[in-house]
Design a protein around this motif. Structure first.
Motif, PDB file in Angstrom:
ATOM      1  N   ILE A 242      27.161  66.673  55.605  1.00 55.99           N
ATOM      2  CA  ILE A 242      28.844  67.726  55.488  1.00 55.99           C
ATOM      3  C   ILE A 242      27.888  69.329  55.194  1.00 55.99           C
ATOM      4  CG2 ILE A 242      27.453  67.288  52.645  1.00 55.99           C
ATOM      5  CD1 ILE A 242      29.268  68.035  51.150  1.00 55.99           C
ATOM      6  N   VAL A 243      28.931  69.962  55.700  1.00 55.06           N
ATOM      7  CA  VAL A 243      28.002  71.363  56.165  1.00 55.06           C
ATOM      8  C   VAL A 243      28.829  72.100  55.286  1.00 55.06           C
ATOM      9  CG1 VAL A 243      28.405  73.455  57.808  1.00 55.06           C
ATOM     10  CG2 VAL A 243      28.690  70.413  58.518  1.00 55.06           C
ATOM     11  N   LYS A 244      27.840  72.948  55.002  1.00 55.96           N
ATOM     12  CA  LYS A 244      28.150  73.781  53.728  1.00 55.96           C
ATOM     13  C   LYS A 244      26.893  75.039  54.866  1.00 55.96           C
ATOM     14  CE  LYS A 244      25.338  71.327  50.688  1.00 55.96           C
ATOM     15  NZ  LYS A 244      25.210  70.360  49.610  1.00 55.96           N
ATOM     16  N   PRO A 245      27.281  76.389  53.833  1.00 57.58           N
ATOM     17  CA  PRO A 245      26.510  77.626  53.749  1.00 57.58           C
ATOM     18  C   PRO A 245      25.130  77.190  52.886  1.00 57.58           C
ATOM     19  CG  PRO A 245      28.694  78.046  52.517  1.00 57.58           C
ATOM     20  CD  PRO A 245      28.798  76.663  52.575  1.00 57.58           C
ATOM     21  N   LEU A 246      24.319  77.924  53.481  1.00 55.96           N
ATOM     22  CA  LEU A 246      23.226  77.395  52.788  1.00 55.96           C
ATOM     23  C   LEU A 246      22.466  78.577  51.842  1.00 55.96           C
ATOM     24  CD1 LEU A 246      20.028  76.226  53.316  1.00 55.96           C
ATOM     25  CD2 LEU A 246      19.452  78.091  55.000  1.00 55.96           C
ATOM     26  N   GLN A 247      22.854  79.767  51.136  1.00 50.02           N
ATOM     27  CA  GLN A 247      22.044  80.393  50.791  1.00 50.02           C
ATOM     28  C   GLN A 247      23.649  80.759  49.266  1.00 50.02           C
ATOM     29  OE1 GLN A 247      21.754  83.601  52.899  1.00 50.02           O
ATOM     30  NE2 GLN A 247      19.568  82.778  53.530  1.00 50.02           N
ATOM     31  N   SER A 248      24.128  79.175  49.314  1.00 50.57           N
ATOM     32  CA  SER A 248      25.365  79.885  48.083  1.00 50.57           C
ATOM     33  C   SER A 248      25.844  78.887  46.807  1.00 50.57           C
ATOM     34  CB  SER A 248      26.809  79.258  48.464  1.00 50.57           C
ATOM     35  OG  SER A 248      26.981  80.538  49.541  1.00 50.57           O
ATOM     36  N   ASP A 249      26.156  79.072  45.782  1.00 47.47           N
ATOM     37  CA  ASP A 249      25.921  78.262  45.400  1.00 47.47           C
ATOM     38  C   ASP A 249      27.518  78.049  44.397  1.00 47.47           C
ATOM     39  OD1 ASP A 249      26.420  80.191  43.589  1.00 47.47           O
ATOM     40  OD2 ASP A 249      24.982  80.054  41.959  1.00 47.47           O
ATOM     41  N   ALA A 250      27.473  76.821  42.738  1.00 43.25           N
ATOM     42  CA  ALA A 250      29.000  77.059  42.968  1.00 43.25           C
ATOM     43  C   ALA A 250      29.842  75.972  43.848  1.00 43.25           C
ATOM     44  CB  ALA A 250      29.295  78.314  42.753  1.00 43.25           C
ATOM     45  N   SER A 251      29.629  75.276  44.439  1.00 35.30           N
ATOM     46  CA  SER A 251      30.106  74.570  45.757  1.00 35.30           C
ATOM     47  C   SER A 251      31.323  75.988  46.152  1.00 35.30           C
ATOM     48  CB  SER A 251      31.273  73.633  44.902  1.00 35.30           C
ATOM     49  OG  SER A 251      30.909  72.715  44.326  1.00 35.30           O
ATOM     50  N   THR A 252      30.614  76.965  46.568  1.00 33.96           N
ATOM     51  CA  THR A 252      31.106  77.886  47.382  1.00 33.96           C
ATOM     52  C   THR A 252      31.048  77.244  49.021  1.00 33.96           C
ATOM     53  OG1 THR A 252      30.604  79.908  46.123  1.00 33.96           O
ATOM     54  CG2 THR A 252      31.446  80.261  48.876  1.00 33.96           C
TER      55      THR A 252
END
Length: 166
Positions: free
Chosen positions: A31-41
């Motif tokens: 799963i790829v996601k932004p490293l520095q975001s929260d709230a499932s952004t």
């Protein structure tokens, strides 16, 4: 957490402008996601990728859309949980686990988390030993990180036990 022998998925990170080299030990799906975001952004169904080409495409999307590093974590199949610890004068204690209710195969995306129906939390209905295992795992993570007062961990309950996501 990995430093303290608490289970986390394998992962790799990429900063914008870095050569997008793929580690050979990263197992798909990831799963790829932004490293520095929260709230499932930045999390959507398309965030789960099955191959290197899709991984590189999604990392590039994170860099361009969210202007931050990307992280790819090995996808852990299992029930998604929130584990909380609160500390008072008697010391830290694990609160009852909360399961995040999702349709089979769905991710806890920002759209799902903050959609028109609101958050999808509810107390998890676990038999005693499973709930105790989760509370002990949360307390172990709390102590390992040297935390105080209050903490919440996102965990997937896999076949082999809890795996800490964040």
């Amino acid at each position: 957490l990995a430093w303290h022998d608490i289970r986390v998925p394998g992962f790799a990170t990429w900063r914008s402008g870095e050569t997008l080299e793929i580690r050979g030990d990263l197992r798909y799906p990831v799963i790829v996601k932004p490293l520095q975001s929260d709230a499932s952004t930045g999390i959507a169904q398309a965030s789960v990728v099955q191959d290197e080409a899709s991984l590189l495409e999604r990392v590039t999307l994170v860099h361009e859309r969210f202007h931050q590093p990307a992280i790819a974590e090995e996808f852990v199949d299992g029930r998604e949980m929130a584990l909380s610890v609160i500390e008072d004068e008697d010391g830290p204690r694990g609160l009852p686990p909360v399961q995040i209710l999702l349709p089979k195969g769905a991710l806890y995306s920002r759209k799902r988390k903050w959609g028109h129906r609101g958050p999808a939390f509810r107390p998890a209905a676990f038999p005693g030993p499973d709930a105790d295992l989760l509370r002990v795992a949360a307390l172990s993570a709390f102590r390992a990180l040297g935390l105080a007062d209050l903490a919440r961990f996102d965990v997937r309950l896999a076949e082999r036990g809890p795996v800490f996501l964040e």
